[in-house]
Design a protein around this motif. Structure first.
Motif, PDB file in Angstrom:
ATOM      1  N   ALA A  99      42.621  40.067  43.129  1.00 14.65           N
ATOM      2  CA  ALA A  99      41.346  39.920  42.424  1.00 14.65           C
ATOM      3  C   ALA A  99      41.151  41.024  41.391  1.00 14.65           C
ATOM      4  O   ALA A  99      40.678  40.773  40.274  1.00 14.65           O
ATOM      5  CB  ALA A  99      40.196  39.923  43.425  1.00 14.65           C
ATOM      6  N   SER A 100      41.513  42.269  41.741  1.00 13.80           N
ATOM      7  CA  SER A 100      41.390  43.368  40.783  1.00 13.80           C
ATOM      8  C   SER A 100      42.284  43.150  39.568  1.00 13.80           C
ATOM      9  O   SER A 100      41.888  43.420  38.426  1.00 13.80           O
ATOM     10  CB  SER A 100      41.749  44.698  41.463  1.00 13.80           C
ATOM     11  OG  SER A 100      40.889  44.954  42.558  1.00 13.80           O
ATOM     12  N   THR A 101      43.496  42.637  39.801  1.00 13.63           N
ATOM     13  CA  THR A 101      44.395  42.331  38.681  1.00 13.63           C
ATOM     14  C   THR A 101      43.818  41.245  37.801  1.00 13.63           C
ATOM     15  O   THR A 101      43.870  41.330  36.562  1.00 13.63           O
ATOM     16  CB  THR A 101      45.767  41.907  39.224  1.00 13.63           C
ATOM     17  OG1 THR A 101      46.290  42.939  40.064  1.00 13.63           O
ATOM     18  CG2 THR A 101      46.741  41.643  38.099  1.00 13.63           C
ATOM     19  N   ALA A 102      43.249  40.217  38.418  1.00 12.34           N
ATOM     20  CA  ALA A 102      42.648  39.135  37.639  1.00 12.34           C
ATOM     21  C   ALA A 102      41.460  39.630  36.821  1.00 12.34           C
ATOM     22  O   ALA A 102      41.267  39.209  35.666  1.00 12.34           O
ATOM     23  CB  ALA A 102      42.212  38.006  38.577  1.00 12.34           C
ATOM     24  N   VAL A 103      40.655  40.542  37.389  1.00 16.14           N
ATOM     25  CA  VAL A 103      39.500  41.074  36.659  1.00 16.14           C
ATOM     26  C   VAL A 103      39.954  41.868  35.435  1.00 16.14           C
ATOM     27  O   VAL A 103      39.410  41.704  34.327  1.00 16.14           O
ATOM     28  CB  VAL A 103      38.644  41.945  37.596  1.00 16.14           C
ATOM     29  CG1 VAL A 103      37.614  42.743  36.808  1.00 16.14           C
ATOM     30  CG2 VAL A 103      37.938  41.080  38.631  1.00 16.14           C
TER      31      VAL A 103
END
Length: 383
Positions: A99-103
């Protein structure tokens, strides 16, 4: 929301790495949007538009590799004692890393969209609005669905790759005192490098009849040459761990002292972690040297366009940053070993000497390899 809270409370260096991922994602998003603008402005050149889109895969892949490396070094997603009791087990931490990578990638994609609209003149009231209206086909409306689809590719691919790279694994326990297995990709990597160079030679002899129109003014390079370079890059990435493992064995040969033994063991243990990024960097720098040799001899393109330069800069910057991030991850993984050596009285100078020795032997092996691959890649085109 938990991923956003962890991201907000991270160390400034971690935030800097995430910001670099967002910057790289913005560059890739801008390239994709420029390719879309070319397709909208030149509907009769559909094949050229598809080839330009395929060329954007190279900076996209380099950015995904960098995003995964940053996710692996993120301390907020590293399993620690007590986290499973509050519901943050390995699977949940993997989901947070994805999720952090996607953000981060989504933030970069949105910045790319705003910058693209600003240069087209769709967003006014700021300096340089509409400065590239002719280049970006400002007289044609943008297909919003296509633009959002292109911008969503990088966040989805990067988040999926980060989740797969950090998924929980159950490693089999090795017998005490057993030798670590040698990476098995060296023979296959050498074979792929030979195949890639052969493809480049064949494509170079055919000339520029099958030109690959790249973004910018780099339109004379045969498509087979680029395909051969990609095969060479894959081969070097596969051969990298085996070469690093061999460097470790070389350091420990012929009556090694404590420093050489420590340096060699670290290289053997970390061969898989740093070998693949090092092989990719070797391929990128060899391609850069080959392109420079073609430009100097007058057989290459006369000038590189701005979008071609942006794509090449993204590939070069992301692969180099991935290697540095992998080195940082290697240092983090052996932090407990370093502390144990210091506790038993090992001088800090031994650790520094071992680090310099590792860097020296890697440079002594990979720098000549980079030069040799560059010369072999440029030879059929200059001849």
């Amino acid at each position: 929301m938990l991923a956003l809270r962890l991201a907000r409370g991270a160390h400034p260096l971690v935030q800097t790495r995430r910001l670099l991922v967002a910057v790289a994602a913005a560059g890739v998003g801008f390239l994709l949007l420029c390719t879309l603008g070319y397709a909208v402005g030149h509907p009769e050149r559909s094949s050229a538009s598809v080839l330009r889109l395929l060329w954007c895969v190279l900076p996209l892949a380099a950015t995904v590799q960098f995003a995964v490396a940053v996710a692996r070094t993120d301390p907020s997603t590293r399993p620690r004692p007590g986290l499973s009791a509050i519901g943050l087990g390995p699977a949940r931490l993997t989901a947070i890393a994805a999720a952090s990578t996607a953000v981060a990638c989504s933030l970069g994609s949105m910045v790319a969209l705003l910058f693209y609209l600003h240069l087209r003149g769709d967003i006014t009231g700021l300096p340089f609005d509409g400065a590239a209206a002719d280049l970006l086909a400002a007289d044609q409306p943008i297909p919003l669905a296509a633009a959002l689809t292109l911008l969503a590719v990088l966040p989805v691919v990067a988040a999926t790759a980060a989740g797969l790279a950090l998924r929980p694994r159950t490693a089999p326990a090795a017998p005490e005192g057993a030798e670590k297995p040698v990476p098995s990709g060296l023979p296959w990597g050498i074979a792929l490098v030979a195949v890639g160079l052969a493809v480049e030679t064949y494509a170079g002899r055919r000339g520029a009849a099958d030109g690959l129109p790249l973004p910018g003014r780099f339109d004379g390079n045969p498509a087979g040459v680029l395909a051969g370079w990609v095969i060479v890059a894959v081969g070097l990435a596969m051969a990298g761990p085996g070469l690093v493992h061999g460097c470790g064995r070389l350091l420990q040969s012929v009556r090694p002292g404590a420093t050489r033994l420590l340096a060699g063991r670290v290289l053997m243990d970390e061969s898989r972690r740093i070998g693949r990024p090092l092989g990719v960097v070797t391929a990128v720098f060899s391609g850069t040297l080959a392109a420079a040799a073609l430009h100097d001899t007058g057989t290459g393109p006369g000038a590189f366009g701005p979008l071609t330069g942006l794509g090449a800069a993204l590939v070069l910057a992301c692969t180099t940053a991935t290697l540095l991030t992998a080195a940082l991850e290697s240092k983090q993984c052996r932090a407990h070993t370093t502390e144990a050596l210091l506790r038993i009285g090992a001088p800090p100078t031994v650790l520094r000497s071992a680090a310099l020795m590792r860097a020296g032997v890697l440079l002594a092996v990979f720098l000549p390899l980079t030069w040799a691959v560059a010369e072999l890649a440029a030879l059929p085109l200059t001849g």
